[in-house]
Design an enzyme around this catalytic site. Structure first.
Site, mmCIF file in Angstrom:
data_model
loop_
_atom_site.group_PDB
_atom_site.id
_atom_site.type_symbol
_atom_site.label_atom_id
_atom_site.label_comp_id
_atom_site.label_asym_id
_atom_site.label_seq_id
_atom_site.Cartn_x
_atom_site.Cartn_y
_atom_site.Cartn_z
ATOM 1 N N HIS A 286 157.724 26.682 -4.163
ATOM 2 C CA HIS A 286 158.156 27.586 -5.199
ATOM 3 C C HIS A 286 157.332 29.023 -4.958
ATOM 4 O O HIS A 286 155.801 29.355 -4.285
ATOM 5 C CB HIS A 286 157.708 27.200 -6.486
ATOM 6 C CG HIS A 286 157.472 28.320 -7.605
ATOM 7 N ND1 HIS A 286 156.596 27.839 -8.164
ATOM 8 C CD2 HIS A 286 158.784 28.929 -7.992
ATOM 9 C CE1 HIS A 286 156.683 28.938 -9.606
ATOM 10 N NE2 HIS A 286 157.962 28.841 -8.935
ATOM 11 N N ASP B 263 163.416 31.805 -9.295
ATOM 12 C CA ASP B 263 162.129 31.982 -10.451
ATOM 13 C C ASP B 263 162.525 32.734 -11.479
ATOM 14 O O ASP B 263 162.819 33.363 -10.884
ATOM 15 C CB ASP B 263 160.933 32.847 -9.100
ATOM 16 C CG ASP B 263 159.459 32.100 -10.286
ATOM 17 O OD1 ASP B 263 159.956 31.480 -11.325
ATOM 18 O OD2 ASP B 263 158.444 32.151 -8.964
ATOM 19 N N TYR C 262 159.914 47.226 3.225
ATOM 20 C CA TYR C 262 159.329 46.421 4.166
ATOM 21 C C TYR C 262 158.484 45.587 4.302
ATOM 22 O O TYR C 262 158.252 44.857 5.074
ATOM 23 C CB TYR C 262 159.486 47.920 6.085
ATOM 24 C CG TYR C 262 160.267 48.870 5.529
ATOM 25 C CD1 TYR C 262 162.126 48.192 6.044
ATOM 26 C CD2 TYR C 262 160.411 49.987 6.200
ATOM 27 C CE1 TYR C 262 162.556 48.327 6.459
ATOM 28 C CE2 TYR C 262 161.402 50.531 6.738
ATOM 29 C CZ TYR C 262 162.559 49.501 6.412
ATOM 30 O OH TYR C 262 164.122 50.107 6.927
#
Length: 140
Positions: free
Chosen positions: A22, A64, A111
């Site tokens: 998670h 989530d 990035y």
């Protein structure tokens, strides 16, 4: 072969998705993304576009719902308000999975977040800005 799984869910990809916890992030990136230089764990889906990869991953990965931005995409350089075609597809797929649309972040921020991702899934996506970061949720 296993029943009921998208064929893009390779053994390596399933292992990475199951091993992530998670709050871990999974990056799905296009063919232009410097995946090998930025991945801690690199999984390749060279014949698939990013939307197909996202669709397959969303079939098994909970997104989530504790944080406000569990999906992030890369802003268009020079036009941060633009919505690339690939991002439109990502938004549609996320809505279909009951998740919120992605939020765009600047290229270099994306990035940096991808470098920290649990895994990077490099697709054969040819459309520009076909990159998305997902935060894994919990199975209730």
């Amino acid at each position: 072969m296993l029943l009921g799984l998208d064929p893009l869910l390779t053994p390596d990809l399933l292992h990475a998705l199951a091993s992530a916890g998670h709050g871990d992030r999974i990056a799905i990136v296009d063919a232009n993304f410097p995946a090998a230089a930025n991945a801690r764990r690199l999984i390749r889906l060279p014949g698939a576009d990013a939307a197909a990869g996202l669709r397959a991953i969303l079939s098994v990965l909970p997104i989530d719902d504790f944080e406000p931005d569990p999906a992030l995409v890369m802003e268009v350089v020079g036009d941060p308000a633009a919505t690339p075609e690939a991002v439109t597809d990502f938004s549609r797929l996320l809505r279909g999975a009951g998740a919120v649309p992605p939020r765009a972040v600047p290229r270099h921020d994306f990035y940096a977040l991808a470098r920290e991702a649990f895994a990077v899934v490099a697709t054969g996506e040819r459309r520009l800005y076909g990159n998305i970061l997902l935060t894994k949720g919990v199975v209730r």
